[in-house]
Design a protein around this motif. Structure first.
Motif, PDB file in Angstrom:
ATOM      1  N   UNK A   1      36.440  43.859  27.995  1.00  0.00           N
ATOM      2  CA  UNK A   1      36.175  45.269  28.315  1.00  0.00           C
ATOM      3  C   UNK A   1      34.695  45.482  28.618  1.00  0.00           C
ATOM      4  N   UNK A   2      33.831  44.799  27.864  1.00  0.00           N
ATOM      5  CA  UNK A   2      32.387  44.889  28.097  1.00  0.00           C
ATOM      6  C   UNK A   2      32.048  44.332  29.479  1.00  0.00           C
ATOM      7  N   UNK A   3      32.634  43.201  29.825  1.00  0.00           N
ATOM      8  CA  UNK A   3      32.371  42.584  31.137  1.00  0.00           C
ATOM      9  C   UNK A   3      32.791  43.510  32.271  1.00  0.00           C
ATOM     10  N   UNK A   4      33.944  44.129  32.117  1.00  0.00           N
ATOM     11  CA  UNK A   4      34.447  45.015  33.175  1.00  0.00           C
ATOM     12  C   UNK A   4      33.611  46.282  33.303  1.00  0.00           C
ATOM     13  N   UNK A   5      33.038  46.740  32.181  1.00  0.00           N
ATOM     14  CA  UNK A   5      32.239  47.968  32.216  1.00  0.00           C
ATOM     15  C   UNK A   5      30.810  47.735  32.679  1.00  0.00           C
ATOM     16  N   UNK A   6      30.289  46.514  32.441  1.00  0.00           N
ATOM     17  CA  UNK A   6      28.871  46.253  32.710  1.00  0.00           C
ATOM     18  C   UNK A   6      28.625  45.378  33.932  1.00  0.00           C
ATOM     19  N   UNK A   7      29.686  44.763  34.449  1.00  0.00           N
ATOM     20  CA  UNK A   7      29.514  43.893  35.606  1.00  0.00           C
ATOM     21  C   UNK A   7      29.209  42.452  35.276  1.00  0.00           C
ATOM     22  N   UNK A   8      29.191  42.109  33.980  1.00  0.00           N
ATOM     23  CA  UNK A   8      28.965  40.719  33.598  1.00  0.00           C
ATOM     24  C   UNK A   8      30.210  39.885  33.902  1.00  0.00           C
ATOM     25  N   UNK A   9      30.017  38.594  34.058  1.00  0.00           N
ATOM     26  CA  UNK A   9      31.120  37.668  34.298  1.00  0.00           C
ATOM     27  C   UNK A   9      32.013  37.587  33.052  1.00  0.00           C
ATOM     28  N   UNK A  10      33.324  37.640  33.260  1.00  0.00           N
ATOM     29  CA  UNK A  10      34.262  37.528  32.131  1.00  0.00           C
ATOM     30  C   UNK A  10      34.145  36.168  31.443  1.00  0.00           C
ATOM     31  N   UNK A  11      34.121  35.038  32.183  1.00  0.00           N
ATOM     32  CA  UNK A  11      33.945  33.750  31.505  1.00  0.00           C
ATOM     33  C   UNK A  11      32.651  33.688  30.691  1.00  0.00           C
ATOM     34  N   UNK A  12      31.600  34.366  31.168  1.00  0.00           N
ATOM     35  CA  UNK A  12      30.334  34.373  30.441  1.00  0.00           C
ATOM     36  C   UNK A  12      30.471  35.109  29.107  1.00  0.00           C
TER      37      UNK A  12
END
Length: 435
Positions: A141-152
Protein backbone atom coordinates in the motif's frame (compact mmCIF):
# COMPACT_ATOMS: atom_id res chain seq x y z
CA UNK A 1 29.80 -42.20 6.02
CA UNK A 2 27.11 -44.91 5.79
CA UNK A 3 25.96 -43.80 9.22
CA UNK A 4 24.94 -40.43 7.70
CA UNK A 5 22.44 -42.18 5.41
CA UNK A 6 19.33 -41.17 7.45
CA UNK A 7 20.21 -37.47 7.14
CA UNK A 8 20.95 -37.91 3.42
CA UNK A 9 17.59 -39.68 3.01
CA UNK A 10 15.81 -36.77 4.69
CA UNK A 11 17.54 -34.14 2.55
CA UNK A 12 16.90 -35.98 -0.72
CA UNK A 13 13.28 -36.81 0.13
CA UNK A 14 12.39 -33.36 1.47
CA UNK A 15 14.19 -31.40 -1.23
CA UNK A 16 12.96 -33.73 -3.97
CA UNK A 17 9.32 -33.60 -2.92
CA UNK A 18 9.53 -29.84 -2.47
CA UNK A 19 10.88 -29.34 -5.99
CA UNK A 20 8.20 -31.62 -7.45
CA UNK A 21 5.38 -29.86 -5.57
CA UNK A 22 6.65 -26.31 -6.15
CA UNK A 23 7.92 -26.47 -9.70
CA UNK A 24 6.63 -29.73 -11.15
CA UNK A 25 3.03 -29.52 -9.95
CA UNK A 26 2.88 -25.75 -9.50
CA UNK A 27 1.58 -25.98 -5.91
CA UNK A 28 1.82 -22.68 -4.02
CA UNK A 29 4.52 -22.88 -1.32
CA UNK A 30 5.14 -26.47 -2.38
CA UNK A 31 8.12 -26.92 -0.06
CA UNK A 32 5.86 -26.20 2.90
CA UNK A 33 3.28 -28.74 1.79
CA UNK A 34 5.82 -31.50 2.44
CA UNK A 35 5.13 -33.06 5.88
CA UNK A 36 8.52 -32.39 7.44
CA UNK A 37 7.81 -34.53 10.52
CA UNK A 38 6.68 -37.39 8.26
CA UNK A 39 9.90 -37.20 6.24
CA UNK A 40 11.96 -37.14 9.44
CA UNK A 41 10.00 -40.16 10.66
CA UNK A 42 10.92 -41.99 7.46
CA UNK A 43 14.58 -41.03 7.99
CA UNK A 44 14.33 -42.33 11.56
CA UNK A 45 13.06 -45.68 10.27
CA UNK A 46 16.08 -45.86 7.97
CA UNK A 47 18.35 -45.20 10.96
CA UNK A 48 16.65 -47.93 12.99
CA UNK A 49 17.11 -50.45 10.16
CA UNK A 50 20.83 -49.73 10.00
CA UNK A 51 23.51 -51.44 12.09
CA UNK A 52 22.30 -55.00 12.66
CA UNK A 53 24.86 -55.39 15.47
CA UNK A 54 22.45 -53.55 17.80
CA UNK A 55 19.07 -55.01 18.63
CA UNK A 56 15.89 -52.94 18.48
CA UNK A 57 15.64 -52.44 22.26
CA UNK A 58 19.19 -51.07 22.37
CA UNK A 59 18.35 -48.60 19.60
CA UNK A 60 15.23 -47.48 21.49
CA UNK A 61 17.38 -46.85 24.57
CA UNK A 62 19.85 -44.80 22.51
CA UNK A 63 17.01 -42.72 21.00
CA UNK A 64 15.42 -42.20 24.43
CA UNK A 65 18.72 -40.89 25.79
CA UNK A 66 19.01 -38.46 22.88
CA UNK A 67 15.44 -37.21 23.21
CA UNK A 68 15.80 -36.96 26.99
CA UNK A 69 18.70 -34.52 26.73
CA UNK A 70 17.88 -31.57 29.07
CA UNK A 71 18.49 -29.08 26.25
CA UNK A 72 15.93 -30.83 24.03
CA UNK A 73 13.31 -30.88 26.81
CA UNK A 74 13.94 -27.23 27.64
CA UNK A 75 13.81 -26.28 23.96
CA UNK A 76 10.39 -27.89 23.52
CA UNK A 77 9.00 -26.25 26.66
CA UNK A 78 10.15 -22.81 25.52
CA UNK A 79 8.65 -23.43 22.07
CA UNK A 80 5.28 -24.16 23.66
CA UNK A 81 5.39 -21.17 26.03
CA UNK A 82 6.36 -18.83 23.20
CA UNK A 83 3.42 -20.16 21.21
CA UNK A 84 1.05 -19.49 24.11
CA UNK A 85 2.40 -15.94 24.43
CA UNK A 86 1.86 -15.13 20.73
CA UNK A 87 -1.61 -16.71 21.00
CA UNK A 88 -2.54 -14.32 23.81
CA UNK A 89 -1.24 -11.04 22.45
CA UNK A 90 -2.08 -11.88 18.86
CA UNK A 91 -0.53 -10.04 15.94
CA UNK A 92 -2.71 -6.95 15.75
CA UNK A 93 0.13 -4.83 17.14
CA UNK A 94 2.04 -5.06 13.86
CA UNK A 95 -0.24 -2.58 12.10
CA UNK A 96 -0.08 -0.18 15.05
CA UNK A 97 3.72 -0.14 14.95
CA UNK A 98 3.76 0.41 11.18
CA UNK A 99 1.24 3.23 11.12
CA UNK A 100 2.81 4.93 14.14
CA UNK A 101 6.18 5.22 12.39
CA UNK A 102 4.58 6.18 9.09
CA UNK A 103 2.78 9.00 10.91
CA UNK A 104 5.91 10.54 12.47
CA UNK A 105 8.57 10.02 9.78
CA UNK A 106 8.52 11.91 6.43
CA UNK A 107 6.95 9.76 3.68
CA UNK A 108 10.02 9.92 1.45
CA UNK A 109 11.67 7.59 3.99
CA UNK A 110 8.80 5.09 3.89
CA UNK A 111 10.98 2.25 2.58
CA UNK A 112 13.36 2.69 5.50
CA UNK A 113 10.33 2.80 7.80
CA UNK A 114 9.12 -0.53 6.40
CA UNK A 115 12.53 -2.06 7.10
CA UNK A 116 12.58 -0.74 10.68
CA UNK A 117 8.95 -1.70 11.35
CA UNK A 118 9.50 -5.25 10.10
CA UNK A 119 12.62 -5.51 12.29
CA UNK A 120 10.74 -4.37 15.41
CA UNK A 121 7.67 -6.50 14.75
CA UNK A 122 9.75 -9.60 14.08
CA UNK A 123 11.86 -8.90 17.16
CA UNK A 124 8.67 -8.74 19.21
CA UNK A 125 6.79 -11.63 17.61
CA UNK A 126 9.72 -13.95 17.01
CA UNK A 127 8.57 -14.98 13.53
CA UNK A 128 9.87 -13.68 10.22
CA UNK A 129 7.15 -15.42 8.18
CA UNK A 130 4.39 -14.00 10.38
CA UNK A 131 5.95 -10.55 10.15
CA UNK A 132 6.18 -10.68 6.37
CA UNK A 133 2.56 -11.84 6.11
CA UNK A 134 1.40 -8.93 8.30
CA UNK A 135 3.63 -6.08 7.13
CA UNK A 136 3.92 -6.84 3.39
CA UNK A 137 0.35 -5.68 2.60
CA UNK A 138 1.14 -2.39 4.33
CA UNK A 139 4.40 -2.11 2.36
CA UNK A 140 2.52 -2.72 -0.91
CA UNK A 141 0.00 0.00 0.00
CA UNK A 142 2.90 2.34 0.79
CA UNK A 143 4.53 1.58 -2.58
CA UNK A 144 1.30 2.27 -4.45
CA UNK A 145 0.72 5.54 -2.60
CA UNK A 146 4.29 6.88 -2.82
CA UNK A 147 5.49 5.59 -6.17
CA UNK A 148 8.19 3.34 -4.72
CA UNK A 149 8.88 -0.03 -6.34
CA UNK A 150 6.84 -2.87 -4.81
CA UNK A 151 9.79 -5.33 -4.85
CA UNK A 152 11.86 -2.65 -3.09
CA UNK A 153 9.38 -2.08 -0.25
CA UNK A 154 8.68 -5.80 0.14
CA UNK A 155 12.42 -6.57 0.05
CA UNK A 156 12.86 -4.08 2.89
CA UNK A 157 10.19 -5.91 4.88
CA UNK A 158 11.84 -9.27 4.24
CA UNK A 159 15.21 -7.97 5.42
CA UNK A 160 13.76 -6.41 8.56
CA UNK A 161 11.91 -9.62 9.34
CA UNK A 162 15.17 -11.58 9.22
CA UNK A 163 16.78 -9.08 11.61
CA UNK A 164 14.12 -9.74 14.23
CA UNK A 165 14.08 -13.49 13.61
CA UNK A 166 17.82 -13.58 14.26
CA UNK A 167 17.65 -11.66 17.54
CA UNK A 168 14.22 -12.25 19.09
CA UNK A 169 14.14 -14.08 22.42
CA UNK A 170 11.01 -15.98 21.40
CA UNK A 171 12.14 -16.86 17.88
CA UNK A 172 12.28 -20.61 17.31
CA UNK A 173 15.70 -20.18 15.69
CA UNK A 174 17.08 -18.38 18.76
CA UNK A 175 15.57 -20.96 21.10
CA UNK A 176 16.95 -23.85 19.04
CA UNK A 177 20.45 -22.35 18.72
CA UNK A 178 20.79 -21.36 22.38
CA UNK A 179 19.43 -24.59 23.83
CA UNK A 180 21.39 -26.69 21.36
CA UNK A 181 24.64 -24.91 22.22
CA UNK A 182 23.93 -24.58 25.93
CA UNK A 183 24.11 -20.80 26.27
CA UNK A 184 21.78 -18.14 27.66
CA UNK A 185 19.63 -16.21 25.21
CA UNK A 186 20.78 -12.92 26.68
CA UNK A 187 24.44 -13.82 26.07
CA UNK A 188 23.75 -14.92 22.52
CA UNK A 189 21.79 -11.69 21.92
CA UNK A 190 24.65 -9.53 23.21
CA UNK A 191 27.14 -11.41 21.04
CA UNK A 192 24.86 -11.26 18.00
CA UNK A 193 24.06 -7.56 18.25
CA UNK A 194 27.69 -6.57 17.54
CA UNK A 195 27.31 -7.52 13.89
CA UNK A 196 23.52 -7.63 13.38
CA UNK A 197 23.01 -3.97 14.36
CA UNK A 198 25.77 -2.53 12.12
CA UNK A 199 24.41 -4.63 9.24
CA UNK A 200 20.93 -3.20 9.91
CA UNK A 201 22.21 0.38 10.03
CA UNK A 202 24.11 -0.02 6.74
CA UNK A 203 21.04 -1.63 5.18
CA UNK A 204 18.82 1.27 6.29
CA UNK A 205 21.26 3.75 4.74
CA UNK A 206 21.31 1.78 1.47
CA UNK A 207 17.51 1.67 1.39
CA UNK A 208 17.42 5.43 1.92
CA UNK A 209 19.93 6.05 -0.89
CA UNK A 210 17.95 3.83 -3.27
CA UNK A 211 14.45 5.01 -2.40
CA UNK A 212 14.44 8.70 -1.47
CA UNK A 213 15.35 9.95 -4.98
CA UNK A 214 12.43 7.99 -6.46
CA UNK A 215 9.78 9.33 -4.06
CA UNK A 216 6.72 10.31 -6.08
CA UNK A 217 4.61 12.01 -3.41
CA UNK A 218 1.73 10.67 -1.35
CA UNK A 219 1.54 8.88 1.99
CA UNK A 220 -0.43 6.21 3.87
CA UNK A 221 -2.38 7.06 7.03
CA UNK A 222 -4.23 4.81 9.47
CA UNK A 223 -5.29 4.68 13.13
CA UNK A 224 -3.01 2.89 15.60
CA UNK A 225 -2.89 1.86 19.29
CA UNK A 226 0.57 1.39 20.77
CA UNK A 227 -0.69 -0.17 24.02
CA UNK A 228 -0.69 -3.50 22.16
CA UNK A 229 3.13 -3.42 22.11
CA UNK A 230 3.48 -3.38 25.91
CA UNK A 231 3.66 -7.19 26.40
CA UNK A 232 6.30 -7.52 23.68
CA UNK A 233 8.39 -4.69 25.15
CA UNK A 234 8.18 -6.27 28.61
CA UNK A 235 9.35 -9.67 27.35
CA UNK A 236 12.22 -8.12 25.41
CA UNK A 237 13.32 -5.85 28.29
CA UNK A 238 13.17 -8.62 30.90
CA UNK A 239 15.04 -11.05 28.67
CA UNK A 240 17.83 -8.54 27.97
CA UNK A 241 18.00 -7.86 31.72
CA UNK A 242 18.76 -11.55 32.24
CA UNK A 243 15.41 -12.64 33.70
CA UNK A 244 14.62 -16.33 33.13
CA UNK A 245 12.88 -16.80 29.78
CA UNK A 246 9.94 -18.63 31.38
CA UNK A 247 9.37 -15.79 33.86
CA UNK A 248 9.70 -13.22 31.06
CA UNK A 249 7.09 -15.03 28.99
CA UNK A 250 4.82 -15.36 32.04
CA UNK A 251 4.94 -11.58 32.57
CA UNK A 252 4.20 -11.09 28.89
CA UNK A 253 1.25 -13.48 29.03
CA UNK A 254 -0.24 -11.86 32.14
CA UNK A 255 0.15 -8.32 30.79
CA UNK A 256 -1.17 -9.41 27.39
CA UNK A 257 -4.21 -11.03 28.99
CA UNK A 258 -4.94 -7.88 31.02
CA UNK A 259 -4.65 -5.63 27.95
CA UNK A 260 -6.64 -7.82 25.57
CA UNK A 261 -9.51 -8.41 28.02
CA UNK A 262 -9.31 -5.02 29.76
CA UNK A 263 -9.59 -3.08 26.52
CA UNK A 264 -12.40 -5.29 25.28
CA UNK A 265 -10.44 -6.59 22.31
CA UNK A 266 -11.03 -10.20 23.23
CA UNK A 267 -13.39 -12.30 25.36
CA UNK A 268 -12.01 -14.79 27.86
CA UNK A 269 -13.24 -17.78 25.83
CA UNK A 270 -11.62 -16.48 22.65
CA UNK A 271 -8.42 -15.90 24.59
CA UNK A 272 -8.32 -19.54 25.69
CA UNK A 273 -8.92 -20.63 22.10
CA UNK A 274 -6.06 -18.43 20.90
CA UNK A 275 -3.72 -19.84 23.56
CA UNK A 276 -4.52 -23.34 22.33
CA UNK A 277 -3.95 -22.25 18.74
CA UNK A 278 -0.62 -20.64 19.62
CA UNK A 279 0.60 -23.77 21.38
CA UNK A 280 -0.63 -25.97 18.53
CA UNK A 281 1.35 -23.82 16.11
CA UNK A 282 4.52 -25.00 17.85
CA UNK A 283 3.69 -28.71 17.73
CA UNK A 284 5.44 -29.37 14.42
CA UNK A 285 8.57 -27.52 15.49
CA UNK A 286 8.60 -29.44 18.78
CA UNK A 287 8.18 -32.78 17.03
CA UNK A 288 11.01 -31.90 14.63
CA UNK A 289 13.29 -31.27 17.62
CA UNK A 290 12.32 -34.61 19.21
CA UNK A 291 12.60 -36.65 16.01
CA UNK A 292 15.93 -35.09 15.01
CA UNK A 293 17.28 -35.78 18.51
CA UNK A 294 16.41 -39.46 18.07
CA UNK A 295 18.01 -39.65 14.60
CA UNK A 296 21.15 -37.83 15.70
CA UNK A 297 21.56 -40.12 18.72
CA UNK A 298 21.64 -43.14 16.39
CA UNK A 299 23.91 -41.43 13.85
CA UNK A 300 26.39 -40.59 16.63
CA UNK A 301 26.24 -44.15 17.95
CA UNK A 302 26.96 -45.47 14.43
CA UNK A 303 29.97 -43.14 14.07
CA UNK A 304 28.49 -40.90 11.39
CA UNK A 305 29.44 -37.57 12.96
CA UNK A 306 33.03 -38.64 13.36
CA UNK A 307 33.34 -38.91 9.58
CA UNK A 308 31.94 -35.38 9.12
CA UNK A 309 34.25 -34.09 11.86
CA UNK A 310 37.22 -35.62 10.10
CA UNK A 311 36.28 -33.77 6.90
CA UNK A 312 35.97 -30.50 8.84
CA UNK A 313 39.36 -31.11 10.51
CA UNK A 314 40.97 -31.45 7.10
CA UNK A 315 39.35 -28.31 5.67
CA UNK A 316 39.33 -25.99 8.70
CA UNK A 317 42.45 -25.82 10.87
CA UNK A 318 42.04 -23.20 13.60
CA UNK A 319 39.49 -21.29 15.71
CA UNK A 320 38.23 -19.18 12.82
CA UNK A 321 38.22 -22.27 10.64
CA UNK A 322 36.01 -24.04 13.17
CA UNK A 323 33.58 -21.12 13.09
CA UNK A 324 33.57 -21.24 9.29
CA UNK A 325 32.92 -24.98 9.50
CA UNK A 326 29.82 -24.39 11.64
CA UNK A 327 28.59 -21.75 9.19
CA UNK A 328 29.11 -24.06 6.21
CA UNK A 329 27.40 -26.92 8.05
CA UNK A 330 24.20 -25.04 8.91
CA UNK A 331 24.21 -23.26 5.54
CA UNK A 332 24.16 -26.57 3.66
CA UNK A 333 21.42 -27.87 5.96
CA UNK A 334 19.38 -24.71 5.33
CA UNK A 335 19.72 -24.83 1.55
CA UNK A 336 18.66 -28.48 1.68
CA UNK A 337 15.65 -28.07 3.98
CA UNK A 338 14.55 -24.46 3.21
CA UNK A 339 13.80 -24.15 6.92
CA UNK A 340 16.20 -22.32 9.24
CA UNK A 341 14.85 -23.86 12.45
CA UNK A 342 15.13 -27.40 11.09
CA UNK A 343 18.64 -26.61 9.83
CA UNK A 344 19.74 -25.42 13.27
CA UNK A 345 18.21 -28.40 15.08
CA UNK A 346 19.98 -30.77 12.66
CA UNK A 347 23.33 -28.96 12.90
CA UNK A 348 23.28 -28.44 16.68
CA UNK A 349 24.96 -31.66 17.88
CA UNK A 350 27.80 -31.51 15.37
CA UNK A 351 28.26 -27.76 15.93
CA UNK A 352 28.49 -28.43 19.66
CA UNK A 353 31.24 -31.00 19.09
CA UNK A 354 33.10 -28.62 16.77
CA UNK A 355 32.88 -25.89 19.42
CA UNK A 356 34.44 -28.17 22.03
CA UNK A 357 37.23 -29.33 19.73
CA UNK A 358 38.13 -25.87 18.39
CA UNK A 359 37.59 -23.95 21.64
CA UNK A 360 34.72 -21.86 20.28
CA UNK A 361 32.65 -19.92 22.81
CA UNK A 362 29.12 -21.36 22.98
CA UNK A 363 27.65 -17.87 22.59
CA UNK A 364 29.53 -17.55 19.32
CA UNK A 365 28.55 -20.97 18.01
CA UNK A 366 24.88 -20.20 18.78
CA UNK A 367 25.20 -16.82 17.06
CA UNK A 368 26.86 -18.32 13.99
CA UNK A 369 24.19 -21.02 13.69
CA UNK A 370 21.31 -18.56 13.99
CA UNK A 371 22.87 -15.83 11.86
CA UNK A 372 23.99 -18.08 9.01
CA UNK A 373 20.60 -19.77 8.85
CA UNK A 374 18.86 -16.38 8.73
CA UNK A 375 21.17 -15.19 5.94
CA UNK A 376 20.48 -18.29 3.83
CA UNK A 377 16.76 -18.34 4.61
CA UNK A 378 16.45 -14.72 3.53
CA UNK A 379 17.95 -15.26 0.07
CA UNK A 380 16.77 -18.68 -1.13
CA UNK A 381 13.92 -18.18 -3.64
CA UNK A 382 12.04 -21.24 -2.36
CA UNK A 383 12.12 -20.28 1.33
CA UNK A 384 8.91 -19.53 3.23
CA UNK A 385 9.89 -15.87 3.64
CA UNK A 386 10.17 -15.11 -0.09
CA UNK A 387 7.14 -17.27 -0.89
CA UNK A 388 5.04 -15.47 1.76
CA UNK A 389 6.07 -12.10 0.31
CA UNK A 390 5.09 -13.28 -3.17
CA UNK A 391 1.72 -14.48 -1.84
CA UNK A 392 1.06 -11.02 -0.38
CA UNK A 393 1.96 -9.39 -3.70
CA UNK A 394 -0.28 -11.80 -5.59
CA UNK A 395 -3.15 -11.09 -3.17
CA UNK A 396 -2.82 -7.40 -4.10
CA UNK A 397 -3.39 -8.31 -7.76
CA UNK A 398 0.25 -7.81 -8.77
CA UNK A 399 2.66 -10.21 -10.43
CA UNK A 400 6.34 -10.42 -9.52
CA UNK A 401 8.77 -13.32 -9.22
CA UNK A 402 11.20 -14.16 -6.44
CA UNK A 403 14.01 -12.82 -8.60
CA UNK A 404 12.37 -9.38 -8.64
CA UNK A 405 12.55 -9.28 -4.83
CA UNK A 406 15.93 -10.94 -4.19
CA UNK A 407 18.04 -7.97 -5.44
CA UNK A 408 16.47 -5.93 -2.62
CA UNK A 409 17.16 -8.43 0.17
CA UNK A 410 19.94 -6.11 1.23
CA UNK A 411 19.98 -6.93 4.93
CA UNK A 412 20.81 -10.67 4.59
CA UNK A 413 23.75 -9.71 2.33
CA UNK A 414 24.97 -7.09 4.83
CA UNK A 415 24.54 -9.56 7.69
CA UNK A 416 26.64 -12.15 5.86
CA UNK A 417 29.42 -9.62 5.36
CA UNK A 418 29.20 -8.46 8.98
CA UNK A 419 29.34 -12.04 10.27
CA UNK A 420 32.41 -12.79 8.15
CA UNK A 421 34.15 -9.67 9.48
CA UNK A 422 33.18 -10.55 13.06
CA UNK A 423 34.55 -14.08 12.70
CA UNK A 424 37.85 -12.86 11.20
CA UNK A 425 38.41 -9.98 13.62
CA UNK A 426 36.47 -11.31 16.64
CA UNK A 427 34.47 -8.13 17.34
CA UNK A 428 31.81 -9.73 19.53
CA UNK A 429 34.36 -11.99 21.20
CA UNK A 430 36.66 -9.10 22.10
CA UNK A 431 33.76 -7.03 23.43
CA UNK A 432 32.69 -9.84 25.75
CA UNK A 433 36.25 -10.29 27.02
CA UNK A 434 36.49 -6.57 27.75
CA UNK A 435 33.21 -6.70 29.65
Amino acid sequence: MKAMLPIAVFVVAYLGLGIVFEYGMGISQGFYQVPVVGVFLFALMVAVLQNRKLDFDSKIAIMAKGVGNPNIILMVLIFLCAGAFVGIVGRSSAESVAYFFLSVIPPEYSVVVMFVVAALVSLAMGTSVGTIALVSPIAIAVAQATGFSVPLTVGAVLGGAMFGDNLSFISDTTIAACQGQGCKMKDKFMMNIYYALPAAVVSAVVFALISVPSYGGGAVEHDFDMILMVPYVLVLALSIAGVNVFLSLLVGMVSGTAIMIGTGRMEAFDLMTNIGGGISGMFETSMVAITVAAIVALVIEYGGFEAVLEWIRKKFKNLRGGMAGIAVLVGIMNVSTANNTVAIVMANPLASTISEEYGIDRRESASILDTTSCVVQGIIPYGAQVLTALAAISAAGLQYSAFNILPYTIYPAMLMIALAIAVVFGFGRKAHKNN
